[in-house]
Each structure stands twice: as structure tokens, then as C-alpha cells.
Design an enzyme around this catalytic site. Structure first.
Site, PDB file in Angstrom:
ATOM      1  CG  ASN A 125      -8.175  13.763   1.106  1.00 55.24           C
ATOM      2  OD1 ASN A 125      -7.419  13.705   2.061  1.00 55.24           O
ATOM      3  ND2 ASN A 125      -8.437  12.730   0.342  1.00 55.24           N
ATOM      4  CG  PHE A 175     -18.609   7.317   0.188  1.00 54.74           C
ATOM      5  CD1 PHE A 175     -18.520   5.969   0.458  1.00 54.74           C
ATOM      6  CD2 PHE A 175     -18.005   8.206   1.088  1.00 54.74           C
ATOM      7  CE1 PHE A 175     -17.851   5.489   1.586  1.00 54.74           C
ATOM      8  CE2 PHE A 175     -17.344   7.749   2.218  1.00 54.74           C
ATOM      9  CZ  PHE A 175     -17.260   6.389   2.460  1.00 54.74           C
ATOM     10  CE1 TYR A 213       0.039   8.772  -5.646  1.00 56.35           C
ATOM     11  CE2 TYR A 213      -0.660   8.967  -3.359  1.00 56.35           C
ATOM     12  CZ  TYR A 213      -0.561   9.502  -4.637  1.00 56.35           C
ATOM     13  OH  TYR A 213      -1.060  10.753  -4.891  1.00 56.35           O
ATOM     14  CB  VAL A 244     -12.121   0.124   4.285  1.00 58.66           C
ATOM     15  CG1 VAL A 244     -10.919  -0.706   4.721  1.00 58.66           C
ATOM     16  CG2 VAL A 244     -12.496  -0.234   2.855  1.00 58.66           C
ATOM     17  N   GLY A 253     -14.453   0.104   9.434  1.00 57.09           N
ATOM     18  CA  GLY A 253     -15.281   0.986  10.261  1.00 57.09           C
ATOM     19  C   GLY A 253     -15.209   2.462   9.888  1.00 57.09           C
ATOM     20  CB  VAL A 269     -13.167   8.001  -0.376  1.00 59.47           C
ATOM     21  CG1 VAL A 269     -12.800   9.459  -0.238  1.00 59.47           C
ATOM     22  CG2 VAL A 269     -14.262   7.643   0.595  1.00 59.47           C
ATOM     23  CG  LEU A 270     -16.145  12.710  -4.456  1.00 59.10           C
ATOM     24  CD1 LEU A 270     -17.222  13.231  -3.522  1.00 59.10           C
ATOM     25  CD2 LEU A 270     -15.426  13.877  -5.124  1.00 59.10           C
ATOM     26  CB  ALA A 271     -15.803   8.619  -7.627  1.00 60.34           C
ATOM     27  NE  ARG A 317      -2.048   2.980   2.939  1.00 56.10           N
ATOM     28  CZ  ARG A 317      -2.038   4.135   2.306  1.00 56.10           C
ATOM     29  NH1 ARG A 317      -1.189   4.351   1.325  1.00 56.10           N
ATOM     30  NH2 ARG A 317      -2.895   5.079   2.642  1.00 56.10           N
TER      31      ARG A 317
HETATM   32  N1  LIG Z   1      -6.944  15.144  -5.992  1.00 51.82           N
HETATM   33  C1  LIG Z   1      -6.395  15.014  -4.774  1.00 51.82           C
HETATM   34  O1  LIG Z   1      -7.031  15.195  -3.745  1.00 51.82           O
HETATM   35  C2  LIG Z   1      -4.935  14.671  -4.663  1.00 51.82           C
HETATM   36  C3  LIG Z   1      -4.453  14.278  -3.424  1.00 51.82           C
HETATM   37  C4  LIG Z   1      -3.101  13.966  -3.299  1.00 51.82           C
HETATM   38  C5  LIG Z   1      -2.276  14.092  -4.388  1.00 51.82           C
HETATM   39  N2  LIG Z   1      -2.774  14.477  -5.584  1.00 51.82           N
HETATM   40  C6  LIG Z   1      -1.845  14.573  -6.706  1.00 51.82           C
HETATM   41  O2  LIG Z   1      -2.256  15.630  -7.561  1.00 51.82           O
HETATM   42  C7  LIG Z   1      -2.058  15.230  -8.931  1.00 51.82           C
HETATM   43  C8  LIG Z   1      -3.353  15.294  -9.694  1.00 51.82           C
HETATM   44  O3  LIG Z   1      -4.313  14.454  -9.056  1.00 51.82           O
HETATM   45  P1  LIG Z   1      -5.758  14.202  -9.676  1.00 51.82           P
HETATM   46  O4  LIG Z   1      -6.682  14.071  -8.550  1.00 51.82           O
HETATM   47  O5  LIG Z   1      -6.020  15.193 -10.751  1.00 51.82           O
HETATM   48  O6  LIG Z   1      -5.508  12.729 -10.301  1.00 51.82           O
HETATM   49  P2  LIG Z   1      -6.177  12.060 -11.575  1.00 51.82           P
HETATM   50  O7  LIG Z   1      -6.030  10.570 -11.422  1.00 51.82           O
HETATM   51  O8  LIG Z   1      -7.543  12.604 -11.805  1.00 51.82           O
HETATM   52  O9  LIG Z   1      -5.237  12.574 -12.760  1.00 51.82           O
HETATM   53  C9  LIG Z   1      -3.956  12.049 -12.991  1.00 51.82           C
HETATM   54  C10 LIG Z   1      -3.863  11.761 -14.495  1.00 51.82           C
HETATM   55  O10 LIG Z   1      -2.538  11.374 -14.824  1.00 51.82           O
HETATM   56  C11 LIG Z   1      -2.622  10.441 -15.897  1.00 51.82           C
HETATM   57  N3  LIG Z   1      -1.353   9.696 -16.001  1.00 51.82           N
HETATM   58  C12 LIG Z   1      -0.887   8.697 -15.240  1.00 51.82           C
HETATM   59  N4  LIG Z   1       0.331   8.281 -15.667  1.00 51.82           N
HETATM   60  C13 LIG Z   1       0.644   9.047 -16.737  1.00 51.82           C
HETATM   61  C14 LIG Z   1       1.742   9.122 -17.617  1.00 51.82           C
HETATM   62  N5  LIG Z   1       2.793   8.300 -17.484  1.00 51.82           N
HETATM   63  N6  LIG Z   1       1.704  10.053 -18.596  1.00 51.82           N
HETATM   64  C15 LIG Z   1       0.669  10.885 -18.737  1.00 51.82           C
HETATM   65  N7  LIG Z   1      -0.405  10.863 -17.926  1.00 51.82           N
HETATM   66  C16 LIG Z   1      -0.424   9.967 -16.953  1.00 51.82           C
HETATM   67  C17 LIG Z   1      -3.792   9.584 -15.477  1.00 51.82           C
HETATM   68  O11 LIG Z   1      -4.305   8.864 -16.564  1.00 51.82           O
HETATM   69  C18 LIG Z   1      -4.773  10.631 -14.959  1.00 51.82           C
HETATM   70  O12 LIG Z   1      -5.600  11.119 -15.999  1.00 51.82           O
HETATM   71  C19 LIG Z   1      -1.430  13.837  -8.885  1.00 51.82           C
HETATM   72  O13 LIG Z   1      -0.039  13.972  -8.920  1.00 51.82           O
HETATM   73  C20 LIG Z   1      -1.830  13.300  -7.522  1.00 51.82           C
HETATM   74  O14 LIG Z   1      -0.904  12.361  -7.031  1.00 51.82           O
HETATM   75  C21 LIG Z   1      -4.095  14.762  -5.749  1.00 51.82           C
END
Ligand SMILES: NC(=O)c1ccc[n+]([C@@H]2O[C@H](COP(=O)([O-])OP(=O)(O)OC[C@H]3O[C@@H](n4cnc5c(N)ncnc54)[C@H](O)[C@@H]3O)[C@@H](O)[C@H]2O)c1
Length: 295
Positions: free
Chosen positions: A120, A144, A91, A157, A159, A140-142, A88
Site C-alpha cells: 500500500n 474515499f 490477481y 465494505v 464494516g 481505496v485511497l481514491a 478475487r
Molecule cells: N501502489 C501500490 O500500493 C501497489 C501495491 C501492490 C502492488 N503494486 C504493484 O506495483 C506496480 C505499480 O502499481 P501502481 O500503483 O503504479 O499501478 P497503476 O495501476 O497506477 O499502474 C499500472 C499501469 O500499468 C498499465 N498496464 C496494464 N497492463 C499493461 C500492459 N499490458 N502493457 C502496458 N501497460 C499496462 C496500466 O494501464 C497502468 O497505467 C504494479 O505491478 C502493481 O501490481 C502496487
């Protein structure tokens, strides 16, 4: 250069760790190297997962009375991950190593960088709804939301005791724009972007989302939408472990950028749930209403 690409879906971390490490570390290394060569400023999206579990969670009975044991500060909090067998952490560790690579390239080659640790982001258009416009298990959002749309139980998950802070996508975008427009303040910094006032357990999040759903559908029966428990092993498989709490220190974003989040959890959830309801209400129901506690 702004890098948002990632595999950042918790359902992938245990089962596809190599792809997760590739997308979150090996591929972005090339982006960093190009930025060094081209002398470009890199704004890289990391994650609050780099903090791992809180110190408090390792001290037996979890006691959150001392903020030093759980508050997450960009420049001083230790980053604590579980054992290798718990995949886990694929990432979180990839993102952490990426941050270290960026920082190393900054120190050795003068790379200008800004690293963002989102906590988040919630809002319309996040992820996909399985069986409508995507497949697999979203965040989680999608998850739920799928359960609400399908009339299936929302699954918690273990509780749903994990706590998360939720920040509106509108507040988050404002922070990012401030960083872009104020390079002299945001360059060579790491920023938490979250909302300390919007903290919930995943169980509370499920309850608040069904309240928002009852409001946007004007159907009070949704207030009793079933919520059931499922174990982490059952839901994610081997190697699952959760972060207990993520309470960000946000003083750096306030001091350097003048940024503070303003949107409440209630308004953020109502806007988001209403968006999904309007978008997907006419699609046929599926049997996939699954949900996770992790975000
Ligand atoms: N949304 C959040 O709350 C959140 C929380 C923590 C971290 N993040 C970080 O913020 C960034 C954006 O998050 P998000 O919520 O928009 O995620 P998301 O999953 O909606 O978008 C990420 C996109 O990257 C694309 N991708 C993956 N590997 C790739 C590659 N090798 N080349 C090109 N595209 C690729 C995926 O297909 C996806 O469309 C990410 O780095 C994520 O780790 C977001």
C-alpha cells in the site's frame, strides 16, 4: 528492466479475471524471457497480495497474539489463497505464479532478478478520480477521496475491518532507488516494502482521511462526513473475499539496504488528501462517491 505494468485494481479481480491474469502473468512472461535472452537484470513489481490470507484468519476466532500466524516474511511465509470460485484471487495467484516463473528462470537460466512486494504505497497522483479524470472504481485511497470531494458517504465494505499498513510513496521510492543503486545487495532477492508503524483498519483509514480533509479545507464539518456500510457481495459482486491483515517483516530491506520507512500515516494522509483537494476542488461534484475497504 523495471516492470511496473499491471492491472492491480480490486474492482477488476472478480469481474475481469482473464484480463487480470493476462496483464499480471501472460504478458510479463514475455518480459522475463527477453531479460533472459538479453542477460538483463529484471526488477519486477509483484504485490503483498501474494501472501493471501493470514494463517491466523483460518483458525476460527482470529487471534493475532502470535506473530508467526500473521507476520509476512518474504522467504518463509506460506502463500494462502481461497478457492477457485472466489475469482478475487485472480490477481494474487497471477502475481504469485509470475514470481515463481521469475525464480524458475533465475535457477535454470541465471536470470538476475529483484522482486518487490509493495504494501500500500500512498501519495499524490495515485489512481484517478471517477468522473474527473477516469472512469470505474479505483483503489481505496481514491475511492474515499472521491466520496469526500463529492460530499457522498464513504462506503466501507463489510464494516471496514480489514487491516492494511500504509507506506508513503516517498519512503517507497527511496527503497527502490537503494535497490537500483546497490545491485550486489538487492539482486536475486524478494523485498517487502511497507511500514509496520502505519497499520489501520479500513474504517480507521476513512476516519483519518476525513480528519485530514477537515484540516486541509479548514472546515470542521468534514469531521462528521458520513461513513456507511456495504456488503462485499453488493460492492464487488460474486467471488469476493478479503485478506484480513498484512503486517510485513521488513528486516531484509533494513539489513541489506539500510532502508527503513520514516513517514507517519498522519503526514502521509495530509500530504495526499491536500494534493487531491488542490487538484480537484474546482471540478463540479458528481454522484459517484463510492469507496472500498480493499487496497
Ligand atoms: N501502489 C501500490 O500500493 C501497489 C501495491 C501492490 C502492488 N503494486 C504493484 O506495483 C506496480 C505499480 O502499481 P501502481 O500503483 O503504479 O499501478 P497503476 O495501476 O497506477 O499502474 C499500472 C499501469 O500499468 C498499465 N498496464 C496494464 N497492463 C499493461 C500492459 N499490458 N502493457 C502496458 N501497460 C499496462 C496500466 O494501464 C497502468 O497505467 C504494479 O505491478 C502493481 O501490481 C502496487
Amino acid at each position: 528492466m523495471i516492470n511496473l505494468a499491471a492491472i492491480c485494481n480490486p474492482s477488476e479481480y472478480n469481474v475481469n479475471p482473464i484480463s487480470v491474469i493476462d496483464a499480471n502473468f501472460l504478458q510479463p512472461v514475455k518480459i522475463v524471457d527477453v531479460c533472459v535472452q538479453q542477460k538483463k537484470w529484471l526488477i519486477h513489481f509483484s504485490t503483498s497480495e501474494v501472501y493471501g490470507r493470514t494463517l491466523a484468519s483460518y483458525l476460527g476466532d482470529v487471534d493475532y497474539s502470535n506473530p508467526e500466524l500473521y507476520e509476512l516474511d518474504e522467504d518463509s511465509t506460506p502463500l494462502i489463497m481461497g478457492p477457485i470460485g472466489n475469482q478475487r484471487w485472480s490477481y494474487a495467484t497471477s502475481k504469485q505464479l509470475m514470481e515463481r516463473y521469475i525464480f524458475g528462470r533465475h535457477k535454470e537460466a541465471g536470470l538476475p532478478f529483484t522482486t518487490i512486494r509493495p504494501l500500500n504505497f500512498f501519495g499524490p497522483k495515485m489512481d484517478f478520480i471517477p468522473g474527473r479524470d477516469g472512469e470505474g472504481v479505483p483503489r481505496v485511497l481514491a475511492c474515499f477521496m472521491t466520496a469526500l470531494l463529492d460530499g457522498q458517504p464513504m462506503q466501507l465494505v463489510d464494516g471496514g475491518m480489514a487491516r492494511r499498513t500504509i507506506v508513503s510513496i516517498h519512503d517507497a521510492i527511496r527503497a527502490i532507488v537503494l535497490m537500483i543503486n546497490n545491485r550486489e545487495w538487492s539482486v536475486n532477492q524478494i523485498f517487502n516494502v511497507g511500514n509496520r508503524h502505519n497499520e489501520v483498519t479500513m474504517k480507521e483509514l476513512a476516519e483519518l482521511m476525513r480528519e485530514a480533509y477537515a484540516e486541509c479545507t479548514s472546515d470542521a464539518t468534514h469531521l462528521k462526513h458520513p461513513i456507511v456500510n456495504v456488503s462485499g457481495l453488493e460492492f464487488y459482486g460474486e467471488g469476493y473475499e478479503d485478506c484480513d491483515r498484512r503486517m510485513p517483516n521488513l528486516t531484509k530491506a533494513k539489513d541489506l539496504l539500510g532502508w527503513e520507512p520514516t513517514r507517519s500515516l498522519k503526514e502521509t494522509l495530509l500530504e495526499t488528501v491536500t494534493y487531491y483537494y488542490d487538484q480537484y476542488r474546482d471540478w463540479p461534484k458528481t454522484q459517484r462517491g463510492a469507496a472500498v475497504t480493499q487496497a
